[in-house]
Structure formats: C-alpha cells, structure tokens
Design a protein around this motif. Structure first.
Motif, PDB file in Angstrom:
ATOM      1  N   ARG A   3       0.846  -1.211   0.051  1.00 36.40           N
ATOM      2  CA  ARG A   3      -0.111   0.063   0.029  1.00 36.40           C
ATOM      3  C   ARG A   3       0.703   1.151   0.060  1.00 36.40           C
ATOM      4  NH1 ARG A   3      -4.081   1.946   0.773  1.00 36.40           N
ATOM      5  NH2 ARG A   3      -3.271   3.171   2.500  1.00 36.40           N
ATOM      6  N   ASP A   4       2.012   1.157   0.427  1.00 34.24           N
ATOM      7  CA  ASP A   4       2.925   2.231   0.514  1.00 34.24           C
ATOM      8  C   ASP A   4       3.103   2.923  -0.997  1.00 34.24           C
ATOM      9  OD1 ASP A   4       5.731   3.254   2.470  1.00 34.24           O
ATOM     10  OD2 ASP A   4       5.062   4.162   0.393  1.00 34.24           O
TER      11      ASP A   4
ATOM     12  N   GLY B 161       3.521   0.028   6.063  1.00 34.54           N
ATOM     13  CA  GLY B 161       2.909  -1.073   6.091  1.00 34.54           C
ATOM     14  C   GLY B 161       3.644  -2.327   6.352  1.00 34.54           C
ATOM     15  N   THR B 165       2.434  -5.233   9.314  1.00 32.78           N
ATOM     16  CA  THR B 165       2.217  -6.373   8.967  1.00 32.78           C
ATOM     17  C   THR B 165       3.331  -7.318   9.783  1.00 32.78           C
ATOM     18  OG1 THR B 165       1.703  -5.652   6.643  1.00 32.78           O
ATOM     19  CG2 THR B 165       2.229  -8.087   6.887  1.00 32.78           C
ATOM     20  N   PHE B 306      -2.584   0.123   8.070  1.00 35.94           N
ATOM     21  CA  PHE B 306      -1.666   0.519   6.967  1.00 35.94           C
ATOM     22  C   PHE B 306      -1.849   2.043   7.011  1.00 35.94           C
ATOM     23  CE2 PHE B 306      -1.016  -3.521   4.200  1.00 35.94           C
ATOM     24  CZ  PHE B 306      -0.450  -4.002   5.155  1.00 35.94           C
ATOM     25  N   ARG B 307      -3.092   2.500   6.753  1.00 40.66           N
ATOM     26  CA  ARG B 307      -3.403   3.949   6.576  1.00 40.66           C
ATOM     27  C   ARG B 307      -3.032   4.551   7.865  1.00 40.66           C
ATOM     28  NH1 ARG B 307      -9.091   5.251   4.763  1.00 40.66           N
ATOM     29  NH2 ARG B 307      -8.739   6.581   6.504  1.00 40.66           N
ATOM     30  N   ASP B 310       1.009   4.764   8.019  1.00 41.72           N
ATOM     31  CA  ASP B 310       1.692   5.742   6.929  1.00 41.72           C
ATOM     32  C   ASP B 310       1.602   7.031   7.575  1.00 41.72           C
ATOM     33  OD1 ASP B 310       2.936   3.793   5.389  1.00 41.72           O
ATOM     34  OD2 ASP B 310       1.234   3.828   3.927  1.00 41.72           O
TER      35      ASP B 310
END
Ligand SMILES: Nc1ncnc2c1ncn2[C@@H]1O[C@H](COP(=O)(O)OP(=O)(O)O)[C@@H](O)[C@H]1O
Ligand SMILES: [Mg+2]
Lengths: 339, 315
Positions: A3-4, B161, B165, B306-307, B310
C-alpha cells in the motif's frame, strides 16, 4: 507493504531506476539539495521556504533556537516526513517517490533516542542492521566494531534501559552507522548531556568528520556548530537567516570582539545610551542591551573597555571576548539562541 | 571489491573524501581499537546497486524477527503463562464447575457433551484473543508513543505497511504458540475427543489474528489518550468473554443480546473450535461464514492499520 505509494513508484522504476541510482548524487554534484522547501502543520509554517545544499564529505549545520524548524527539515531530509512544497533531492532521488531507496543510504540520529530499551546494546545494533537487509555474517563483527566505536564494550550485554543518557546517545550514533551510510544525519546530538558526555561525543563525531563522512548536524549550541561544522545556515522561525562558514558568518554579521558589561538591574539601558552619547565607541561599533548585561561590539575590546572605564562608568563585572555565532544570531534576530 | 575497501580505508586515513561516496565502514574500521573481527565485506558490496532491494522483499520478516528477539528476553514468562493458564482453567472447570453442571444435567453439559468439552474450545479461543490483545495493544503504543521504535524502523528502507504487517505476524506466532500449548492440555484432559481436534488450533489462531488486527488498527489510531486500554478491556473484552457462547450456548441468551455473539470474533472462533474438538453440528455454510467473517475483520483491521501507520510515520 504494497500500500505504500512510495514503494509502488520505487518498484515501478525497475531496472532504469536502479541504474540511475548508481550515480548517487544530484545533477549539480551535491548530495542534498533543497529549493524553497516548505512544511506546514495546519496553519503553522514550520519550514517556510528554505534553500540549501550539502556536498560530499562536508559537515553541514543547521543552527537555530528551539522551534526554528530544524527537526522538521531534518525529517524531510531523512525521507520519512512528506514535504508540503518546494524541491528536495537527495543522492539524485526525490524522497517522496523513492523514500526507501534513499533511506538505504542514510544514517539517522533523531533528536529523541528511539532505541529498543528491552533488548541489549549488541542486539540493538544487530536488529537494526537487519532492517537494511544485512546478513548476520556481516552484522556480528560489525556490531563489535561499533560497540568499540561507541565505547560501550563493558555494556555490550546490558539492557539499553540501564544505560546513561550519554551512553544511549553514543549507541544511537553507532546504530546509525551500521549500514555504512553515505550521509549521517544528527539532530541535536548532544542536547541534554552533561559537559563531559558532550565532549566524548564530539570526539566521536570529529573522527567521523576527519574520515570524510558527510554530516548534517542540527544544534542550538553555537559552540557545537563552531566545533563541528564546515558550513552552516542560521535558522529562525522556519527561515534561513544567513549562510556561511562559522568564521565568515562572524566576520560578516558581527565585530571581531565583544565587551560584556554588567551594571546591575535597571541600569543597563541608561548606561548604554550614555556610552553611545559620550562617543566612546569606535567606527562601526555598537551596543546591544540584554536584560542582564550590555554587549559592546567593537574591533578592539580592551581599548574600548579602557575608554568606558576612563569616562567614569563603573561596571560591576566586565569581560572582553571574541565574537561567536551567538552574537551572529543576536544580530540577525534580535534574540538569543538559548533562552 | 576487496581492493576498493582498502582504498576507502586509505582515503579515510588521508582525511578528505575520495571520488566515490565515502562509506563509513572504511572510517569506522579505521577507528576501531583493533583486534575485533573485521566485517569481511562492506554493506554496499553485500547489498548491491539497489541497496533497498532486500528490505523491500523481506522487511516484514525483519520486523517480526525483531519482535522475536524481544520475546526471547521474556520467554520464561510466556512459557509459564502458556502452561499455568490452561491448567488452572481446565482444573477449575473440569473438576469444579463441570461436575456441578454435569450432575444437574444428568451427566451431560450443553450440546450433549460433558461441560469441559463444551467450554474447552471457548477457553482456547479466549486465550488466543487475550494474548492477541496484549501482543498488539502494548507493542503498538510503545512503538509510536513510549519508546518510538517504529520511527527508528521507518528510518531504514522499511515502510509503515511492512511494520504493521510484521507486528501482526509476530503477534500471530505468539498466539500460535499459546494456542498449541492450550490445545495439548485440552487433549490431555480428554476435553478434545475428536480425531481432527488439532484443527481448533488454526481456528483459534484465526480468531486471534482478526482481533489483533482490529486492536493494531485501533491502537495506531489513538494519539493522545491512553485510558482506552481500560475501556477496551472492560467494555469490549469482558462482555465479549461473557456473551459469546463461552460458558453457555448463545441461543440460550435472549434474542436481544445474541447480536453480541454474532459480531464477536470470539464466538465465531469458538464455534469453529467446537466443530473441530467434538464435532458440533454446524451447517457447512455457517462454518464458511465463521471463517469469512474472521478473515474480513482481519483484512479490515490491516487496511486501517496501514493507513494509520503511514499517516503517523510520514508527519
Ligand atoms: N508533528 C508536528 N505537529 C505539529 N506541529 C509540529 C510538529 N512537529 C513540529 N511542529 C512545530 O513546528 C515548529 C518547528 O519544530 P521543530 O522542527 O521541532 O523545531 P526545532 O527542531 O528547530 O526545535 C514548532 O513550532 C513545532 O511546535
Ligand atoms: Mg528539534
């Protein structure tokens, strides 16, 4: 990890990107180049359009008081913080497109130590090296080498939690060297340390500098900037106020010598006016009033002091010294570097 | 390449940098007191022209590996917990509550099996979720707020991310260890009679991973208040433990409360476990629904994580 967006672009670059990265410098031959670099947090313009570039093997400094935007600039150079505007190129790459590729070549010492306190000194070095993709066969001897460099031999098996502030700082610096970086970024390397620990650290950084490592250092200590930096910019409120070598900045923005005079509370202001009016100052000399003392900027300190005393003024204490970057900052902003 | 390394060393001695970007290895090697083993090859040589390549591929594993190094430092605690916890529960329920329930129900608990057989898979799933909570909430808070280790990881080529994970994977390994130990005790107590009862291990693991992913998502989104730990424990985990068909079948709750079980990952994991350990009759479609629901929760948790990672790392 897919996703990065940084990543997707980086992988999309494929072989051509890999080939380009072999040059490892910007088009103008510098390693870091910023043009009109901006970072905002809501309304606040923490970094407000700064230009600078850093060449290979240079020790470059960002000098400024707390809140000047040094750390914010540093995090953008470290290719983690996303810039709001302007241009930034590091080792020939754009950090917003190729963050991981750039970071692979950097060593980062953040303002606040972020070591893993739960594991040992040695484990911190090895674990960190793994993130760069380095194998244990490389990391085991490397960790020993860095433990010696950081003078932590006796503490190698100790949990990091049990280390003093100075030891943690040295370990953070050693950790930043584990991937043999092309550029080492140091954000306030000695802030919060006692004088002895600072000198030990300066000695370590000196050795790196002598070895030709490219260093970027932020600090609000003028002595640190004078000792370690070949060239520096003076920052205040997100702007760059001046740029040059420590000597050239002092030459351009201050006098050769400074006379510090204390007359006791309440009397400084009036005495300053009296000194100016009495024509005691030489050509180009000037007086600066601070809450606790007067600073007389002059070419000949002893002679000026003698004239002041001869005129009948009786300072409680007096001191003649050479100009420093502190004086440069005061001249440029009207405020002192450390409040 | 060997020769180049020597060059670098010489340049370092001479002071000014050479033509090529000066690797610090040469410098640091120079600085060494001498005697310690020398890294045979420099980092640049090992990593090749694209230095981030290995991190792009294996970054998730490096994060997990780091967590395993941390877990190694408190492995005794993990081991004790994994042994004492099941023994305590199974003893209390098998010998105490179970005897009481069974004697009142003519030797059979709910679902027509001895009470410990009914409760066993629920305790198994509960232990998975409890460990998942501990191994997600605290490390994520530490990573962003307390020790800020995530910022250190992110200063390397590894991305947000990959960090999220990798943390989840490490948590999954810890849950798998706990659940496997618990299942072994269930089997030893005769509380998992079916031949394929070991399938309760992946079922509980799936429950733990989904719940853990939600906790990671939540913990990475909380920036200031740390009081939410207590809130989650009292208002989410406690009711979930009580109303997910753990100690009695969900159907015996009033319909107005049964929804707690339906949304609870614990109920879905428990039902899967019961199918495995004693052959609870559950329609195949329902079994699929349990699995899909847990998978969906996990995917949602990861997406939000993930969001959040980041966003927080790139400030
Ligand atoms: N993550 C952030 N969110 C909001 N404001 C920030 C953040 N980081 C820094 N700032 C603000 O930006 C300004 C510059 O901060 P910083 O770069 O840390 O300065 P320095 O390192 O020179 O002390 C300060 O006013 C600080 O409060
Ligand atoms: Mg700062």
């Amino acid at each position: 990890m897919k996703r990065d967006s940084t990543h997707r672009n980086a992988t999309g670059g494929g072989i051509s990107a890999a080939l380009k990265s072999v040059a490892l410098e910007n088009a103008d031959g510098s390693l870091i180049s910023a043009r009109g670099l901006v970072k905002t947090f809501g309304q606040l313009r923490a970094v407000d359009g700064i230009d600078f570039s850093v060449g290979k093997g240079e020790a470059f400094g960002l000098l400024g008081p707390n809140g000047a935007g040094k750390s914010t600039a540093m995090r953008m150079v470290a290719s983690v913080s996303k810039r709001t505007g302007g241009e930034l190129s590091i080792l020939g790459m754009d950090p917003s497109l190729r963050g991981p590729d750039i970071r692979a070549h950097l060593g980062v010492v953040p303002q606040e130590d972020n070591l893993d306190l739960e594991i040992s000194v040695r484990e911190n070095l090895v674990v960190y090296g793994r993130y760069f993709g380095l194998p244990f066969s490389y990391l085991r001897p490397k960790a020993e080498e860095l433990i010696d460099f950081a003078q932590l031999r006796e503490k190698a098996r100790e949990k990091v939690d049990n280390l003093s502030g100075g030891m943690k700082r040295r370990l953070t610096i050693a950790r930043a060297l584990v991937n043999e970086p092309d550029i080492l970024l140091l954000d306030e390397p000695t802030t919060g340390l006692d004088p002895q620990a600072r000198h030990v650290l300066w000695d370590r950084l000196f050795r790196l500098k002598e070895a030709g490592v490219t260093l970027v250092i932020t600090t609000h200590y003028m002595d640190e900037a004078e000792q370690l930096c070949d060239r520096l910019v003076v920052m205040d409120r997100g702007h760059i106020m001046a740029e040059g070598t420590p000597a050239s900045l002092i030459r351009e923005h201050s006098s050769r010598e400074v006379v510090e005079l204390r007359f006791g509370s309440g009397r400084n202001e009036g005495t300053a006016a009296a000194i100016s009016a009495a024509g005691l100052l030489g050509e180009g000399d000037r007086v600066e009033v601070l809450p606790d003392r007067l600073l007389v900027y002059t070419q000949e300190g002893e002679a000026t002091l003698a004239r002041v005393v001869a005129s009948g003024q009786r300072p409680i204490t007096s001191l003649v010294r050479r100009s420093s970057l502190e004086d440069v900052f005061l001249r440029l902003t009207g405020r002192s570097l450390v409040e | 390449m060997r020769a180049e390394r020597e060059d670098a060393g010489t340049a370092a001695e001479g002071g000014p940098a050479g033509e090529r970007p000066q690797p610090i290895g040469g410098a640091a090697a120079e600085l060494r007191a001498g005697g310690a083993a020398r890294a045979a090859r420099g980092a640049a040589e090992i990593l090749g022209p694209r230095r981030s390549a290995r991190s792009l591929l294996y970054g998730v594993w490096y994060v997990t590996e780091h967590q395993l190094v941390i877990m190694r430092s408190y492995f005794t605690t993990i081991l004790m917990g994994s042994v004492l916890n099941p023994v305590m529960y199974l003893f209390a329920i098998g010998v105490g509550i179970g005897a009481f329930v069974n004697s009142n129900a003519g030797g059979r608990g709910p679902g027509g099996v001895p009470y410990i057989v009914f409760v066993g898979p629920a305790l198994l799933a509960s232990s998975a979720l409890t460990v998942a909570f501990e191994e997600s909430a605290f490390p994520v808070m530490a990573g962003f707020k307390w020790q800020k280790v995530f910022f250190a990881m992110n200063a390397t080529p590894v991305t947000g991310g990959q960090i999220a994970t990798g943390m989840l994977l490490a948590m999954g390994l810890r849950v798998a260890f706990t659940v496997a130990a618990f299942w072994a005790f269930l089997a030893a107590f005769g509380a998992a009679p079916a031949a394929w009862s070991f399938l309760a291990v992946p079922a509980a693991l799936l429950g733990g991973l989904s719940f853990g992913a939600l906790i990671v998502a939540f913990a990475s989104g909380v920036e200031d208040d740390e009081g939410w730990f207590t809130i989650v424990q009292r208002l989410i985990i406690a009711p979930m433990f009580l109303f997910s068909g753990t100690f009695f079948p969900l159907e015996s709750l009033p319909l107005g409360l049964q929804w707690i079980g339906w949304i609870s990952p614990l109920w879905h994991a428990t039902q899967l476990g019961r199918v495995a350990t004693y052959g609870l009759h559950e329609a195949p479609a329902l079994v699929a629904a349990h699995i899909l629901y847990l998978g969906a929760l996990q995917a949602a948790g990861l997406f939000v994580s993930f969001r959040n990672f980041d966003r927080r790392l790139s400030k």
